[in-house]
Design a protein around this motif. Structure first.
Motif, PDB file in Angstrom:
ATOM      1  N   PRO A  66       0.804  -1.237   0.000  1.00  0.00           N
ATOM      2  CA  PRO A  66       0.000   0.000   0.000  1.00  0.00           C
ATOM      3  C   PRO A  66       0.831   1.278   0.000  1.00  0.00           C
ATOM      4  O   PRO A  66       0.358   2.324  -0.452  1.00  0.00           O
ATOM      5  CB  PRO A  66      -0.825  -0.121   1.285  1.00  0.00           C
ATOM      6  CG  PRO A  66      -0.898  -1.581   1.542  1.00  0.00           C
ATOM      7  CD  PRO A  66       0.411  -2.143   1.087  1.00  0.00           C
TER       8      PRO A  66
ATOM      9  N   TYR B  11      -2.654  -5.225  -3.360  1.00  0.00           N
ATOM     10  CA  TYR B  11      -3.454  -4.075  -2.948  1.00  0.00           C
ATOM     11  C   TYR B  11      -3.897  -3.247  -4.145  1.00  0.00           C
ATOM     12  O   TYR B  11      -5.058  -2.817  -4.217  1.00  0.00           O
ATOM     13  CB  TYR B  11      -2.640  -3.207  -1.973  1.00  0.00           C
ATOM     14  CG  TYR B  11      -3.320  -1.905  -1.608  1.00  0.00           C
ATOM     15  CD1 TYR B  11      -4.253  -1.854  -0.581  1.00  0.00           C
ATOM     16  CD2 TYR B  11      -3.015  -0.721  -2.290  1.00  0.00           C
ATOM     17  CE1 TYR B  11      -4.881  -0.665  -0.242  1.00  0.00           C
ATOM     18  CE2 TYR B  11      -3.642   0.468  -1.965  1.00  0.00           C
ATOM     19  CZ  TYR B  11      -4.565   0.496  -0.937  1.00  0.00           C
ATOM     20  OH  TYR B  11      -5.190   1.677  -0.614  1.00  0.00           O
ATOM     21  N   TRP B  12      -2.991  -3.008  -5.097  1.00  0.00           N
ATOM     22  CA  TRP B  12      -3.309  -2.098  -6.195  1.00  0.00           C
ATOM     23  C   TRP B  12      -4.244  -2.739  -7.215  1.00  0.00           C
ATOM     24  O   TRP B  12      -4.967  -2.036  -7.921  1.00  0.00           O
ATOM     25  CB  TRP B  12      -2.017  -1.611  -6.855  1.00  0.00           C
ATOM     26  CG  TRP B  12      -1.168  -0.861  -5.883  1.00  0.00           C
ATOM     27  CD1 TRP B  12       0.004  -1.271  -5.313  1.00  0.00           C
ATOM     28  CD2 TRP B  12      -1.459   0.412  -5.307  1.00  0.00           C
ATOM     29  NE1 TRP B  12       0.468  -0.334  -4.431  1.00  0.00           N
ATOM     30  CE2 TRP B  12      -0.412   0.724  -4.399  1.00  0.00           C
ATOM     31  CE3 TRP B  12      -2.494   1.337  -5.458  1.00  0.00           C
ATOM     32  CZ2 TRP B  12      -0.378   1.900  -3.668  1.00  0.00           C
ATOM     33  CZ3 TRP B  12      -2.465   2.512  -4.728  1.00  0.00           C
ATOM     34  CH2 TRP B  12      -1.411   2.787  -3.851  1.00  0.00           C
TER      35      TRP B  12
ATOM     36  N   GLN C 242      -6.679  -4.729  -6.201  1.00  0.00           N
ATOM     37  CA  GLN C 242      -7.956  -4.540  -5.512  1.00  0.00           C
ATOM     38  C   GLN C 242      -8.433  -3.101  -5.649  1.00  0.00           C
ATOM     39  O   GLN C 242      -9.636  -2.837  -5.774  1.00  0.00           O
ATOM     40  CB  GLN C 242      -7.807  -4.904  -4.032  1.00  0.00           C
ATOM     41  CG  GLN C 242      -7.401  -6.349  -3.787  1.00  0.00           C
ATOM     42  CD  GLN C 242      -7.049  -6.609  -2.329  1.00  0.00           C
ATOM     43  OE1 GLN C 242      -7.556  -5.948  -1.427  1.00  0.00           O
ATOM     44  NE2 GLN C 242      -6.158  -7.562  -2.101  1.00  0.00           N
ATOM     45  N   ASP C 243      -7.480  -2.168  -5.674  1.00  0.00           N
ATOM     46  CA  ASP C 243      -7.837  -0.755  -5.773  1.00  0.00           C
ATOM     47  C   ASP C 243      -8.506  -0.437  -7.113  1.00  0.00           C
ATOM     48  O   ASP C 243      -9.305   0.487  -7.207  1.00  0.00           O
ATOM     49  CB  ASP C 243      -6.579   0.104  -5.596  1.00  0.00           C
ATOM     50  CG  ASP C 243      -6.909   1.574  -5.409  1.00  0.00           C
ATOM     51  OD1 ASP C 243      -7.714   1.878  -4.503  1.00  0.00           O
ATOM     52  OD2 ASP C 243      -6.385   2.411  -6.167  1.00  0.00           O
TER      53      ASP C 243
ATOM     54  N   ARG D  72     -12.205  -0.655  -6.761  1.00  0.00           N
ATOM     55  CA  ARG D  72     -12.871   0.287  -5.873  1.00  0.00           C
ATOM     56  C   ARG D  72     -13.280   1.511  -6.671  1.00  0.00           C
ATOM     57  O   ARG D  72     -12.879   1.710  -7.821  1.00  0.00           O
ATOM     58  CB  ARG D  72     -11.935   0.690  -4.722  1.00  0.00           C
ATOM     59  CG  ARG D  72     -11.439  -0.477  -3.878  1.00  0.00           C
ATOM     60  CD  ARG D  72     -10.720   0.040  -2.637  1.00  0.00           C
ATOM     61  NE  ARG D  72     -10.100  -1.066  -1.889  1.00  0.00           N
ATOM     62  CZ  ARG D  72      -8.804  -1.334  -1.916  1.00  0.00           C
ATOM     63  NH1 ARG D  72      -7.992  -0.597  -2.644  1.00  0.00           N
ATOM     64  NH2 ARG D  72      -8.329  -2.358  -1.215  1.00  0.00           N
TER      65      ARG D  72
ATOM     66  N   GLN E 238     -12.946   4.819  -8.191  1.00  0.00           N
ATOM     67  CA  GLN E 238     -11.765   5.607  -8.515  1.00  0.00           C
ATOM     68  C   GLN E 238     -12.064   7.108  -8.410  1.00  0.00           C
ATOM     69  O   GLN E 238     -13.138   7.570  -8.808  1.00  0.00           O
ATOM     70  CB  GLN E 238     -11.279   5.293  -9.933  1.00  0.00           C
ATOM     71  CG  GLN E 238     -10.866   3.846 -10.125  1.00  0.00           C
ATOM     72  CD  GLN E 238      -9.647   3.479  -9.327  1.00  0.00           C
ATOM     73  OE1 GLN E 238      -8.664   4.206  -9.331  1.00  0.00           O
ATOM     74  NE2 GLN E 238      -9.708   2.373  -8.612  1.00  0.00           N
TER      75      GLN E 238
ATOM     76  N   THR F 117       0.385   6.467  -8.264  1.00  0.00           N
ATOM     77  CA  THR F 117       0.456   5.238  -7.481  1.00  0.00           C
ATOM     78  C   THR F 117       0.581   4.045  -8.424  1.00  0.00           C
ATOM     79  O   THR F 117       0.280   4.159  -9.625  1.00  0.00           O
ATOM     80  CB  THR F 117      -0.813   5.062  -6.621  1.00  0.00           C
ATOM     81  OG1 THR F 117      -1.953   4.934  -7.483  1.00  0.00           O
ATOM     82  CG2 THR F 117      -1.005   6.258  -5.686  1.00  0.00           C
TER      83      THR F 117
ATOM     84  N   VAL G  98      -1.298   1.813  -9.042  1.00  0.00           N
ATOM     85  CA  VAL G  98      -2.554   1.337  -9.609  1.00  0.00           C
ATOM     86  C   VAL G  98      -2.497   1.355 -11.131  1.00  0.00           C
ATOM     87  O   VAL G  98      -3.108   0.506 -11.796  1.00  0.00           O
ATOM     88  CB  VAL G  98      -3.739   2.191  -9.089  1.00  0.00           C
ATOM     89  CG1 VAL G  98      -3.693   3.608  -9.657  1.00  0.00           C
ATOM     90  CG2 VAL G  98      -5.068   1.529  -9.439  1.00  0.00           C
TER      91      VAL G  98
END
Length: 278
Positions: free
Chosen positions: A37, A51-52, A54-55, A58, A60, A235, A237
């Motif tokens: 993260p 984590y990214w 999964q992001d 989510r 955005q 990030t 992501v």
């Protein structure tokens, strides 16, 4: 067993460097996408996690990743179908010389050497000045066809240059119409090439940037969305997105290869049945 010549190891080293240059950036992005993260856009990595990824699923704060993916996927399918149909029709038409065929051929090929951004600008201006909506499904679709169609037609020209017309003559001798000959003889025999044209059409459309830049209108395709993210997303992501899109591309290639394999098996089985008189 004779020892390998030194030139073999030299060529192997050059090929290994080529592979590293070709796939190194993709592998680097894939590795960085698994940061923790607190990870950033560069090495060293700060932890290892998903984590990214999964992001991505989510809500955005910026962009419309999944909407852009759906638009690119739909546009790719549209371009793929149009490329296959028009390339097949063009390949059949160019089997015989007709008035203006030479000029038309060079006009088609010219689309490959015109800078893509100029094509995008020209198509966008034509639509806007004509009062038509500049949209990914209209002007974007048209501009991408200027990129995929020449490749499809070149493949069809190469296939039909090697195609033996005796098969068509035999079908007509059996009473088949022109349409039946194309449907039941020509298309099944060139099916692998049509799969290749379809793969070209979809992949070239799916990752096309320049010819869509000024023709997509208010809604981005995935390449445009990723480009926009590079200016405001800091990030990993974006690396996770790049990894998923790469995996998706390999899946598409796998689907086409699977369809080609099934088609080849079916043709072999039909040929075997015909040989046995079934």
């Amino acid at each position: 067993m004779e020892p390998r010549p030194k030139s073999f190891y030299l060529l192997a080293a050059v090929f290994a460097l080529f592979l590293a240059f070709l796939y190194g950036p993709t592998i680097t992005i894939a590795i960085l996408s698994f940061q923790g993260p607190e990870g950033g856009l560069t090495f060293p990595m700060r932890g290892v996690s998903t984590y990214w990824f999964q992001d991505l699923f989510r809500q955005q704060a910026v962009g419309d990743i999944w909407g852009a993916f759906r638009r690119s996927f739909a546009l790719g399918l549209m371009v793929m179908v149009a490329t296959v149909v028009i390339a097949l029709m063009g390949g059949l038409a160019f089997r015989k010389r007709f008035a203006g065929s030479g000029a038309l051929f060079y006009l088609i090929i010219t689309a490959l050497v015109i800078p893509s951004i100029l094509v995008s600008l020209g198509v966008g201006l034509i639509f806007s000045q004509s009062g038509l909506s500049v949209h990914w499904a209209t002007s974007g679709f048209g501009s991408q066809l200027t990129w995929t169609l020449p490749f499809g037609l070149l493949i069809m020209f190469a296939i039909f240059n090697r195609f033996n017309p005796a098969y068509e003559e035999a079908a007509r001798d059996q009473g088949a119409t022109a349409w039946q000959t194309i449907r039941h003889v020509v298309v099944p025999m060139i099916a692998p090439s049509l799969f290749g044209v379809a793969l070209f059409g979809f992949t070239l459309s799916y990752d096309e940037f320049a010819r869509t830049l000024l023709t997509a209108g208010s809604y981005n395709t995935l390449p445009l969305e990723i480009y926009g993210m590079t200016t405001n997303v800091t990030t990993p992501v974006i690396f996770a997105l790049g990894t998923l899109t790469t995996i998706f591309s390999f899946l598409v290639i796998g689907v086409f290869m699977g369809a080609l394999w099934i088609s080849a098996r079916r043709r072999a089985r039909l040929g075997s049945d015909a040989g046995k008189g079934v």
